[in-house]
Each structure stands twice: as structure tokens, then as C-alpha cells.
Design an enzyme around this catalytic site. Structure first.
Site, PDB file in Angstrom:
ATOM      1  N   TRP A 110       0.861  -1.191   0.000  1.00  0.00           N
ATOM      2  CA  TRP A 110       0.000   0.000   0.000  1.00  0.00           C
ATOM      3  C   TRP A 110       0.900   1.245   0.000  1.00  0.00           C
ATOM      4  CZ3 TRP A 110      -1.908   2.817   4.788  1.00  0.00           C
ATOM      5  CH2 TRP A 110      -2.903   3.756   4.466  1.00  0.00           C
TER       6      TRP A 110
ATOM      7  N   ASP B 210      -0.871  -5.464   9.338  1.00  0.00           N
ATOM      8  CA  ASP B 210      -1.849  -4.468   8.920  1.00  0.00           C
ATOM      9  C   ASP B 210      -3.096  -5.243   8.504  1.00  0.00           C
ATOM     10  OD1 ASP B 210      -3.412  -2.539   7.798  1.00  0.00           O
ATOM     11  OD2 ASP B 210      -1.879  -1.766   6.420  1.00  0.00           O
TER      12      ASP B 210
ATOM     13  N   LYS C  48     -13.330  -0.747   5.824  1.00  0.00           N
ATOM     14  CA  LYS C  48     -13.900  -1.562   4.751  1.00  0.00           C
ATOM     15  C   LYS C  48     -14.902  -2.578   5.285  1.00  0.00           C
ATOM     16  CE  LYS C  48     -10.144   0.199   3.075  1.00  0.00           C
ATOM     17  NZ  LYS C  48      -9.466   0.635   1.908  1.00  0.00           N
TER      18      LYS C  48
HETATM   19  N1  KET Z   1      -3.806  -0.577   5.167  1.00  0.00           N
HETATM   20  C1  KET Z   1      -4.052  -0.990   3.921  1.00  0.00           C
HETATM   21  C2  KET Z   1      -3.370  -2.201   3.414  1.00  0.00           C
HETATM   22  C3  KET Z   1      -4.955  -0.271   3.135  1.00  0.00           C
HETATM   23  O1  KET Z   1      -5.196  -0.717   1.911  1.00  0.00           O
HETATM   24  C4  KET Z   1      -5.580   0.885   3.632  1.00  0.00           C
HETATM   25  C5  KET Z   1      -6.476   1.683   2.783  1.00  0.00           C
HETATM   26  C6  KET Z   1      -5.296   1.260   4.952  1.00  0.00           C
HETATM   27  C7  KET Z   1      -4.397   0.507   5.685  1.00  0.00           C
HETATM   28  C8  KET Z   1      -5.883   2.455   5.615  1.00  0.00           C
HETATM   29  O2  KET Z   1      -7.235   2.482   5.706  1.00  0.00           O
HETATM   30  P1  KET Z   1      -7.990   3.434   6.738  1.00  0.00           P
HETATM   31  O3  KET Z   1      -9.003   4.129   5.939  1.00  0.00           O
HETATM   32  O4  KET Z   1      -6.998   4.368   7.351  1.00  0.00           O
HETATM   33  O5  KET Z   1      -8.554   2.494   7.737  1.00  0.00           O
HETATM   34  N2  KET Z   1      -6.494   1.558   1.530  1.00  0.00           N
HETATM   35  C9  KET Z   1      -7.387   2.210   0.558  1.00  0.00           C
HETATM   36  C10 KET Z   1      -7.713   3.635   0.822  1.00  0.00           C
HETATM   37  C11 KET Z   1      -6.528   4.534   0.989  1.00  0.00           C
HETATM   38  O6  KET Z   1      -5.563   4.478   0.224  1.00  0.00           O
HETATM   39  O7  KET Z   1      -6.588   5.343   1.944  1.00  0.00           O
HETATM   40  C12 KET Z   1      -6.814   1.998  -0.847  1.00  0.00           C
HETATM   41  O8  KET Z   1      -5.720   1.410  -0.987  1.00  0.00           O
HETATM   42  O9  KET Z   1      -7.479   2.378  -1.820  1.00  0.00           O
END
Ligand code: KET
Length: 455
Positions: free
Chosen positions: A184, A265, A301
Site C-alpha cells: 500500500w 496491517d 472496509k
Molecule cells: N492498510 C491498507 C493495506 C490499506 O489498503 C488501507 C487503505 C489502509 C491501511 C488504511 O485504511 P484506513 O481508511 O486508514 O482504515 N487503503 C485504501 C484507501 C486509501 O488508500 O486510503 C486503498 O488502498 O485504496
């Protein structure tokens, strides 16, 4: 109290505003709090090097590689545009989804007049923390029962990663963290800015579109002893490729033999397989051996709480005594960062996790989201096959989680955006949750055109 303010009984915000107005008018320095003299003395009165802003040197920063895709998408007037950039669930109608069980929990919270808006403790909502730990570690987890897990509520997955990283930078003897290649896009920034030294380990083999297990084992094997290793608990982003249970076991043995510190994560629990326990197996394997590890959890999610920013950081320790001391230090990280976390989203999660019926309802809705994504994989795969699109597209149905790592290159992605108004990250990742039966043909046409015209 600071003295000398002419505005007498006005609020601090009013005073700050009137001080700013006087300051911008260049009239006087009077009335500005002693601590703010630097503002009055700052060369902002129009003559600073002939420019009119102290920020003139600030250059335009780039958009975020993931969230910037949505910015570009929003600007496109085309009626056929599709946003497959950010990993956010959409319904078959292409609409964001608020789960029924979440609506129900919110209704209950609103109707409960005994609920107030007081500050939460620095570590967040106690019920939420306990239930989140059980969700990821297992309801009967001995580590939880023995009180050797400390869990703090943080600002979604990102905030949990950041708090964990700040804690490690202050209190862990090794400052090297290994992250998978690729991963990510925010990971290197979160860890680097927290003061850790970021290195990568091999993870994905583009030639097989699968796991580079040998590369991974070699790189972890040659990591400095005690290094932190970031693992995606399930549904690896962006590749959709996870180790098998057997491979996880080999990784665990190697990690433990080298005293590597696992940092999981977990942003997609329930989204990979549709089952919350199955998707937590990797983490539970590492907790079961009695060793220590760290987990960052997101409810963005799996409960659809994206903008509520609900997450948790759990640190599994050897014993309750260490866990207590670790928690005291996490509080010292959090307090100057944002003081304490927001109450609403965590209350929703706690309400759902606490009640047997609501929990059950959630798992059904979660499974429906996961199933719709799996269905989109089949539909896209079939659509490409029926078009005779060159290449082996079986990875679309083999990969798991929210994304397909298509293998399209950045030129092909740019072509699809320009000609077909399809928005995705430049690494060729598409969010399967952004697709619907209605839009699959358009995407398949675009992929077909991209690979046949721009090999
Ligand atoms: N870890 C991973 C692997 C991840 O894909 C995301 C979010 C997060 C943490 C953080 O999510 P949060 O909203 O802080 O709980 N991924 C999607 C959104 C982004 O980039 O913020 C994405 O990859 O599209």
C-alpha cells in the site's frame, strides 16, 4: 492568563482573529499575546523580499497516488466515467453502502438519551478496544484472557499504523522495518515519517503474478536480527496475493528464529474469504506461539465506516505487566498527537460487536460484499475471455480481496483513462468493488483496446 488584550472578555478565538486582523492591517503590535510576538515580528507586511507571502517558496505538492485518482475522477464530466481507484465498496448500482446493521446501531445510539459527548479516555472506548482485540485474535484467545494485549482505539487503519510506528521508534531497539514490495503506497510514508528506516522484502513475482515465496524467505532470512516486518494480514494490497497457510507457517518459524517483530496491517478482515475468522488466521498463528506482535486494525472496509475513522492498535506482549507499561507509553504518544479519539464510530462498532444478533447480521452483510466482489471477478474474467483479449487473465479470479492487480502498465492505464474515462491507480490496480454487471463490458472493452493497441 496572558494580559494586555484590549478586547476584554471576548473568547480566545475572537482575540486571535482580531489580533490577526490588526496584524494584517499592519496597524500595531499591541494586543498580541506575549507568546505570539513572533507573528507580529514576522515579515508579512508586504515587503518580504518583494513578495507578498511568507509561503511564496512553497511548491505545489503532488496529489496522493490513490486518493488523487478520485480527485481527477470528480473533475471528469463524462457520463460513462468509472472510479476504480480507491478501495471503497460500491453497490451493484455503483452507490456507496451503509450497512443495515450500522444504520440500526446508529439509531440505537441516537435514541439513547443517556449518551453524552464527553471526551473518551486517551486510549479510546474500553468496550470497543476489548471487542476489537477479540475480533482479530479470536474470542477465546489466551493472550486476551491473560491480559497481555494492550489495545488502543486509533484513527482507522492509518492512525493505528502511525501510532504503532511512533511507539516503536521511541521504545523498540531496532528501527528497521521491512515492508513488502509492492505494498500500500502510504506504508513507506507512515513508517518513514514516524522515524523508522524503511526497507523492502520481495513479495510479488510479476512473471507468475503470484507470491515470490523464495524471494520473501531469502529477504527475511537476511534481515537484521530483531527487525520489524510488516505483513498484510490478508488480501494483500495491491496484489491480491496472500501466502498459503503452510507458507505462513514457514514465515512464522523464520520470523521467530530471527526474533523479527511482526507488525500486521489488517485492513480487510472478512473481505478476502467472506469469513472473519479465516481472514485472521495469519495473525492468530503468530499469537498462538506466545511471541509478541503488533496489529493495526481498520473498520473502514469491513464495516463500511470509512469516514468515521475507526481502528485499533493492539500490541500483544509476553505478560500483563509489560502490556500495562506499553499502554502507558502509547498514551504518551497519542496525547500530544490528537489527545483522544472520536466517539461515534467506535460506539457503532462496539454496539455491533457486543450484540449476538447484530454481530450475526454484520457477518451476513459482510459476506454479501465479499461475494459481490468475487462475482465481479468472474464477470470480468469471462468478459475478457469472450473478447479474446490476448494474455492469461486467470489472475483476476485467483487474486483475493478488494483489488485486482491487472498487470496493465502505466501507459495502458493512462490510455484507458483518456479514451474510456476509467480511473485507476497507475500501477494497474483496480478496485473490484467499484465494478458492477452494468460496467463490466465497458471495462473489458477498455482493457481489450489497451492491450491490443499498447502492448
Ligand atoms: N492498510 C491498507 C493495506 C490499506 O489498503 C488501507 C487503505 C489502509 C491501511 C488504511 O485504511 P484506513 O481508511 O486508514 O482504515 N487503503 C485504501 C484507501 C486509501 O488508500 O486510503 C486503498 O488502498 O485504496
Amino acid at each position: 492568563m496572558h494580559g494586555g488584550n484590549a478586547s476584554g472578555s471576548s473568547s480566545p478565538a475572537d482575540r486571535r482573529l482580531s489580533a490577526l486582523v490588526r496584524h494584517l492591517e499592519g496597524s500595531s503590535r499591541d494586543g498580541i499575546d506575549a507568546g505570539n510576538h513572533s507573528i507580529a515580528a514576522a515579515p508579512t507586511s508586504g515587503s518580504y523580499g518583494g513578495r507578498n507571502s511568507v509561503f511564496d517558496h512553497v511548491v505545489m505538492g503532488p496529489e496522493d497516488p490513490i486518493l488523487g485518482v478520485t480527485v481527477a475522477y470528480n473533475k471528469d464530466p463524462s457520463p460513462v466515467k468509472m472510479n476504480l481507484g480507491v478501495g471503497a465498496y460500491r453497490t451493484e448500482e455503483g452507490k456507496p453502502l451503509v450497512l443495515n446493521v450500522v444504520r440500526r446501531a446508529e439509531q440505537m445510539l441516537v435514541n439513547d438519551s443517556s449518551r453524552v459527548k464527553e471526551y473518551l479516555p486517551i486510549v479510546g472506548l474500553a468496550d470497543f478496544n476489548k471487542l476489537s482485540a477479540k475480533l482479530i485474535l479470536g474470542a477465546d484467545s489466551p493472550a486476551v484472557q491473560e491480559n497481555r494485549v494492550t489495545t488502543v482505539q486509533c484513527l482507522s487503519g492509518t492512525g493505528s499504523l502511525r501510532v504503532g510506528a511512533e511507539f516503536l521508534a521511541r521504545h523498540y531497539h531496532q528501527h528497521t522495518i521491512l515492508i513488502p514490495q509492492p505494498t500500500w503506497g502510504n506504508h513507506p510514508k507512515v513508517f518513514g515519517l514516524a522515524g523508522l528506516s524503511v526497507k523492502t522484502y520481495r513479495y510479488y513475482d510479476p512473471s507468475t503474478r503470484g507470491l515470490d515465496f523464495e524471494g520473501l524467505m531469502e529477504d527475511l532470512g537476511s534481515a537484521p536480527s530483531g527487525a520489524i516486518v510488516l505483513f498484510h494480514a490478508c488480501a494483500h494490497n495491491p496484489t491480491g496475493v496472500d501466502p498459503t497457510a503452510q507458507q505462513w507457517e514457514q514465515i512464522r518459524q523464520l520470523a521467530r528464529s530471527k526474533a523479527l517483530l511482526p507488525f500486521f496491517d489488517s485492513a480487510y478482515q472478512g473481505f478476502a474469504s467472506g469469513n472473519l475468522d479465516t481472514d485472521a488466521q495469519s495473525v492468530r498463528m503468530f499469537v498462538k506461539d506466545g511471541g509478541e506482535c503488533i496489529v493495526a486494525q481498520s473498520f473502514a472496509k469491513n464495516m463500511g465506516l470509512y469516514g468515521e475513522r475507526v481502528g485499533a492498535l493492539s500490541i500483544v506482549c509476553r505478560n500483563a505487566d509489560v502490556a500495562g507499561r506499553v499502554e502507558s507509553q502509547l498514551k504518551l504518544v497519542i496525547r500530544p498527537m490528537y489527545s483522544n479519539p472520536p466517539i461515534h464510530g467506535a460506539s457503532i462498532v462496539a454496539t455491533v460487536l457486543k450484540d449476538r444478533n447484530m454481530f450475526q447480521e454484520w457477518t451476513v452483510e459482510l459476506k454479501a460484499m465479499a461475494d459481490r466482489i468475487i462475482n465481479m471477478r468472474t464477470q470480468l474474467f469471462d468478459a475478457l475471455r469472450s473478447r479474446g483479449t490476448p494474455g492469461d487473465w486467470s489472475h483476476i479470479i485467483k487474486q483475493i480481496g478488494m483489488f485486482t492487480f491487472t498487470g496493465l502498465n502505466s501507459k495502458q492505464v493512462a490510455f484507458m483513462t483518456k479514451e474510456y474515462h476509467i480511473y485507476m491507480t497507475s500501477d494497474g490496480r483496480i478496485s473490484m468493488a467499484g465494478l458492477s454487471s452494468r460496467t463490466v463490458p465497458h471495462l473489458a472493452d477498455a482493457i481489450h483496446a489497451a492491450v491490443t493497441r499498447l502492448a
